[in-house]
Write an enzyme that holds these catalytic residues in place. Structure first.
Site, short mmCIF file in Angstrom:
data_model
loop_
_atom_site.label_atom_id
_atom_site.label_comp_id
_atom_site.label_asym_id
_atom_site.label_seq_id
_atom_site.Cartn_x
_atom_site.Cartn_y
_atom_site.Cartn_z
N TYR A 1 -7.75 2.08 5.10
CA TYR A 1 -6.75 1.03 4.89
C TYR A 1 -6.89 -0.19 5.80
O TYR A 1 -6.12 -1.11 5.69
CB TYR A 1 -5.33 1.58 4.94
CG TYR A 1 -4.99 2.40 6.18
CD1 TYR A 1 -5.01 1.83 7.45
CD2 TYR A 1 -4.66 3.74 6.06
CE1 TYR A 1 -4.70 2.58 8.56
CE2 TYR A 1 -4.34 4.50 7.18
CZ TYR A 1 -4.37 3.91 8.43
OH TYR A 1 -4.08 4.65 9.53
N GLU B 1 0.85 -1.20 0.00
CA GLU B 1 0.00 0.00 0.00
C GLU B 1 0.87 1.24 0.00
O GLU B 1 2.06 1.16 0.26
CB GLU B 1 -0.88 0.02 1.27
CG GLU B 1 -1.81 -1.17 1.36
CD GLU B 1 -2.62 -1.18 2.66
OE1 GLU B 1 -2.75 -0.11 3.29
OE2 GLU B 1 -3.10 -2.25 3.02
N GLU C 1 -6.83 7.22 6.58
CA GLU C 1 -6.02 8.43 6.68
C GLU C 1 -6.78 9.58 6.07
O GLU C 1 -7.24 9.50 4.92
CB GLU C 1 -4.71 8.19 5.89
CG GLU C 1 -3.63 9.16 6.19
CD GLU C 1 -2.71 8.72 7.34
OE1 GLU C 1 -3.08 7.80 8.11
OE2 GLU C 1 -1.64 9.33 7.46
N CYS D 1 27.42 43.45 -20.87
CA CYS D 1 27.52 43.10 -19.44
C CYS D 1 28.28 41.77 -19.30
O CYS D 1 27.88 40.77 -19.89
CB CYS D 1 26.12 42.98 -18.88
SG CYS D 1 26.05 42.29 -17.24
N CYS E 1 18.81 43.65 -17.38
CA CYS E 1 19.93 44.56 -17.58
C CYS E 1 20.07 44.63 -19.09
O CYS E 1 20.25 43.61 -19.75
CB CYS E 1 21.20 43.95 -16.97
SG CYS E 1 22.72 44.58 -17.69
N LYS F 1 9.93 3.64 4.17
CA LYS F 1 9.86 5.09 3.94
C LYS F 1 10.66 5.53 2.71
O LYS F 1 11.71 4.96 2.40
CB LYS F 1 10.41 5.84 5.16
CG LYS F 1 9.65 5.57 6.44
CD LYS F 1 8.28 6.23 6.47
CE LYS F 1 8.37 7.71 6.72
NZ LYS F 1 8.45 8.10 8.12
N LYS G 1 1.93 4.76 1.77
CA LYS G 1 1.86 5.35 3.11
C LYS G 1 1.45 6.81 2.93
O LYS G 1 2.20 7.62 2.42
CB LYS G 1 3.19 5.24 3.83
CG LYS G 1 3.09 5.75 5.25
CD LYS G 1 4.27 5.37 6.09
CE LYS G 1 4.01 5.63 7.56
NZ LYS G 1 3.55 6.99 7.87
N ASP H 1 0.50 10.58 3.79
CA ASP H 1 1.02 11.55 4.73
C ASP H 1 -0.11 12.46 5.20
O ASP H 1 -0.20 13.62 4.84
CB ASP H 1 2.14 12.35 4.06
CG ASP H 1 2.93 13.17 5.05
OD1 ASP H 1 2.79 12.91 6.27
OD2 ASP H 1 3.68 14.06 4.62
N CYS I 1 27.42 44.71 -14.06
CA CYS I 1 28.04 45.82 -14.79
C CYS I 1 27.65 47.18 -14.23
O CYS I 1 28.20 48.20 -14.65
CB CYS I 1 27.68 45.74 -16.27
SG CYS I 1 25.94 46.08 -16.60
N CYS J 1 22.33 46.69 -12.46
CA CYS J 1 22.81 45.33 -12.67
C CYS J 1 23.96 45.03 -11.70
O CYS J 1 24.92 45.80 -11.63
CB CYS J 1 23.28 45.18 -14.10
SG CYS J 1 24.14 43.63 -14.38
S1 IVH Z 1 -1.76 0.55 8.69
C1 IVH Z 1 -0.80 -1.57 12.33
N1 IVH Z 1 -1.62 1.59 6.31
O1 IVH Z 1 0.98 5.44 9.39
C2 IVH Z 1 -1.11 -0.88 11.10
N2 IVH Z 1 -1.09 2.97 8.16
O2 IVH Z 1 2.71 4.65 11.97
C3 IVH Z 1 -1.04 0.58 11.25
N3 IVH Z 1 -0.50 5.25 7.57
O3 IVH Z 1 -0.62 7.07 11.74
C4 IVH Z 1 -1.78 1.31 10.27
N4 IVH Z 1 -0.74 5.02 5.39
O4 IVH Z 1 -2.18 6.64 9.81
C5 IVH Z 1 -1.47 1.81 7.61
N5 IVH Z 1 -1.55 2.37 4.13
C6 IVH Z 1 -1.41 2.59 5.43
C7 IVH Z 1 -1.03 3.82 5.96
C8 IVH Z 1 -0.86 3.98 7.34
C9 IVH Z 1 -0.44 5.86 6.37
C10 IVH Z 1 -0.19 5.92 8.85
C11 IVH Z 1 -1.21 5.67 9.89
C12 IVH Z 1 -0.46 5.80 11.19
C13 IVH Z 1 0.95 5.62 10.79
C14 IVH Z 1 1.49 4.40 11.42
#
Ligand code: IVH
Length: 688
Positions: free
Chosen positions: A230, A114, A178, A440, A435, A323, A116, A118, A420, A417
């Site tokens: 998720y 999946e 999220e 120049c 300029c 990450k 992650k 933000d 020059c 400038c």
């Molecule tokens: S699973 C045990 N899936 O990451 C499973 N979390 O440190 C935990 N997050 O604040 C959650 N994308 O909000 C999961 N595809 C994803 C995610 C996700 C972002 C965030 C989650 C949490 C942090 C976990």
């Protein structure tokens, strides 16, 4: 109408609105226009206004509660929301996987990949198909009750009814996901605030968090948050006809079937390499997403395996956050300075307190021009968010206005400038400060650099350093002087031996034969890049003819507008420039080209190409021109509408995009073959 039948109509109308809401906000596949949707909504509002007693809390009219809350209640999560352990590189990811395999005593398990997100984690609780609570993650054990605010998010279903296909939600359950502020909406939002003279926000994540903690849900509703779900947090009976699936992958699709917004990029894979491929692919492509994504999350698919693995502290052993290296950091603007570009533009840039972003130290960021600095209101001393994306020059994303102390200084664009000392000013509507002294020295260094570059006269061995040294010695006062350089001039430059000087002289000599279009590009006329130069050269064929052309003659060419026409005429009206051209010609530089043959059949008509990577037998612009000459279209990025990606060596994110969107990828030979096969077809049809 009887109350009975009004209630029926209301129910039908709400169902219809819910359906369109789901199509639009969850599936991104609307079936009706916004106006048609508004009409349905107005119908509902009118009917409810006549029958206030029939308004239900799950009605789509009730997303935005009128009553501002006075504060947020703390809610305990029945099942804690766990965090995730991190892996910062492939070794750490493989180490995580090995530990799981050791504990499971097998390594043949599937993984769910999946993105992650933000944003910030939220939990939504449903009872008997109705959203009863929405909470923030908080510390994982308890969070804040932000139900009223979460209700304003269109992709959060207020109701989860039994589906037509018989899929039935559990009697009570919680989904986790999220909440996000989409990037495009965030920019519009900040833009509006700027127009209203309000402070802007630093990034979508913090703004999403702030929005969910608004006491007045009407304010949250003005911020178009979105959500990706998720996981299923927990579920309880009475035993549903639809059993809750026992793999994570099937649970995701179960949640999607119930109407939740799951991420379409989720993947089920069976080999670790597929998971690392997924990760790499999104490392390249994440900028194309409309939401922040700071890595991938890899989860073990089978729930019984998850249970067996359990967790250490707050981190499950069955999932890991893999990450991406951070690309944004905050730092301080120490100064704003100006350098001079080849067309005489004064280019402001920020000197930053050095900061490490994704492994590279960033000390400067481009500030483009005066208007750019004004629109972002960047001041000396400001704390700023800086972004480094791939090879792109670092940019200031935003100023952190909340960290201002009042000591910051507003930058004034200089009116002379810095190189020059001549006058510098803006012309008409243009954002650049210029300029206009063609002699120049700073301008000349940049112009030489441009003149010799690969897409222009292509003089290998010559660059800004050599140019600078020659200018300082008084050997170059304009680009035509390159063609008067002698061996002794070059060997006098630092680090130039006889061999490299001889090579450079040979390269200079060879460049005399370059086409007129390359020479035009090399002159550095404002707005005349290689494509425009090609068009102009193809029409005028002789530099002399072009030098005497009027703006109307140029504008008569299809793709040439008044701005370019004016720039060309103005350039050749300047005596200093005419003198440069005269000297170039006198020193043997070619100023003519042959007429192109009839373009021939437009065999690529209707086809859209993207070109990427290093090509062996073409320059990028040559191949692009070839495509256009054959009637094809060229664009800068790969989309669903792209027919072919022509990829050379070291193709990067565009190749990944093409693979993801299943766009046909051609190497140079295949590209040639494509053209030949199409030309062959045309010839066959043509010949009797
Ligand atoms: S699973 C045990 N899936 O990451 C499973 N979390 O440190 C935990 N997050 O604040 C959650 N994308 O909000 C999961 N595809 C994803 C995610 C996700 C972002 C965030 C989650 C949490 C942090 C976990």
């Amino acid at each position: 109408m009887t109350d009975q039948s009004t209630a029926e109509s209301l129910k039908k109308l709400r169902r219809e609105i819910d359906r369109h809401n789901h199509l639009y906000h969850v599936l991104d596949q609307p079936e009706i226009s916004d106006a048609q949707f508004d009409a349905l909504m107005n119908e509902l509002l009118a009917l409810e206004a006549d029958h206030p007693d029939l308004v239900t809390p799950d009605s789509p009219s009730q997303r935005v509660g009128a009553q501002p809350a006075s504060g947020f209640q703390e809610v305990r999560h029945p099942v804690p929301l766990l965090g995730l352990g991190n892996a910062f590189d492939e070794d750490e990811f493989m180490a995580w996987l090995r530990r799981a395999a050791d504990m499971l005593e097998r390594d043949d398990f599937d993984l769910v990949c999946e993105l992650k997100f933000d944003g910030l984690a939220v939990a939504l609780t449903y009872e008997d198909g109705i959203l009863v609570r929405g909470a923030t993650r908080g510390n994982g054990t308890s969070g804040e009750d932000v139900t009223l605010n979460l209700r304003t998010i269109r992709s959060v279903p207020l109701r989860v009814p039994v589906k037509e296909n018989g899929i039935r939600p559990p009697a009570r359950f919680e989904v986790r996901g999220e909440a996000l502020f989409p990037k495009s909406a965030f920019e519009r939002f900040n833009e509006q605030r700027r127009e209203q003279g309000l402070p802007t926000y630093a990034n979508p994540r913090n703004t999403a968090a702030g929005s969910l903690r608004q006491l007045d849900p009407r304010l949250t509703a003005e911020r178009p948050l979105d959500i990706f779900v998720y996981s299923l947090g927990w579920a309880e009976g009475p035993a549903p006809e639809t059993p809750v699936p026992d793999t994570h992958w099937e649970r995701l699709s179960f949640l999607a079937d119930l109407g939740f917004k799951t991420n379409p990029h989720n993947r089920l894979v069976s080999a670790p390499e597929e998971a690392t491929d997924f990760h790499k692919q999104w490392l390249e492509a994440k900028e194309d997403l409309d939401y922040g994504c700071d890595g991938s999350v890899i989860k073990i698919n089978r729930l019984d395996f998850q249970q067996h693995l359990g967790h250490v502290g707050r981190e499950p052993r069955w999932a890991v956050a893999f990450k991406f290296p951070a690309t944004q950091e905050t730092t301080q603007v120490e100064d704003i300075r100006v350098n001079v570009g080849r067309t005489g533009s004064l280019n402001p840039y920020a000197i930053l307190e050095p900061v490490n972003i994704a492994g590279a130290t960033v000390k400067q960021a481009t500030l483009h021009n005066e208007d750019y600095i004004r629109s972002k209101d960047i001041r000396i001393g400001d704390w700023v968010v800086v972004e480094r994306a791939g090879e792109v020059i670092p940019q200031i994303v935003t100023v952190i206005e909340s960290r201002r102390t009042g000591e910051e200084r507003v930058f004034e664009m200089p009116d002379t400038c810095p190189s020059c000392g001549g006058p510098a000013a803006r012309k008409g509507e243009e954002a650049v400060t210029l300029c206009d002294n063609p002699a120049c020295p700073a301008q000349l260094v940049r112009l030489v650099e441009h003149f010799v570059s690969r897409g222009a006269m292509d003089i290998e061995g010559m660059g800004a350093k050599q140019g600078q040294a020659l200018i300082e010695r008084g050997l170059l006062s304009d680009v035509s002087d390159l063609y008067a350089l002698k061996m002794e001039d070059l060997v006098a430059i630092d680090r130039m031996g006889e061999k490299s000087s001889a090579n450079l002289l040979a390269a200079i000599e060879k460049s005399k034969e370059q086409s007129l279009s390359r020479l035009l590009t090399a002159l550095g006329i404002p707005h005349v890049g290689s494509e425009v130069a090609e068009v102009i050269a193809g029409r005028f064929l002789k530099l002399d003819a072009l030098m005497d052309a009027a703006a109307e003659d140029l504008e008569a060419i299809d793709s040439i507008g008044p701005k370019i026409a004016e720039a060309v005429v103005e350039y050749f009206a300047n005596d200093a420039n005419r003198e440069v051209v005269r000297k170039l010609r006198e020193r043997g530089v070619n100023t003519e080209q042959e007429a192109e043959e009839d373009a021939g059949p437009q065999v690529l008509e209707g086809l859209r190409f993207v070109v990427t990577g290093r090509l062996a037998s073409f320059s990028r612009s040559e191949i692009q021109n070839r495509i256009k000459a054959l009637g094809g279209a060229v664009s800068g990025s790969v989309s669903k509408n792209t027919n072919y990606l022509v990829a050379g060596a070291d193709a990067g994110s565009k190749l990944a995009d093409a693979q993801r969107l299943e766009v046909t990828v051609l190497d140079e030979d295949e590209f040639q073959a494509l053209i030949e096969s199409k030309q062959g077809l045309v010839n066959e049809v043509r010949s009797p």
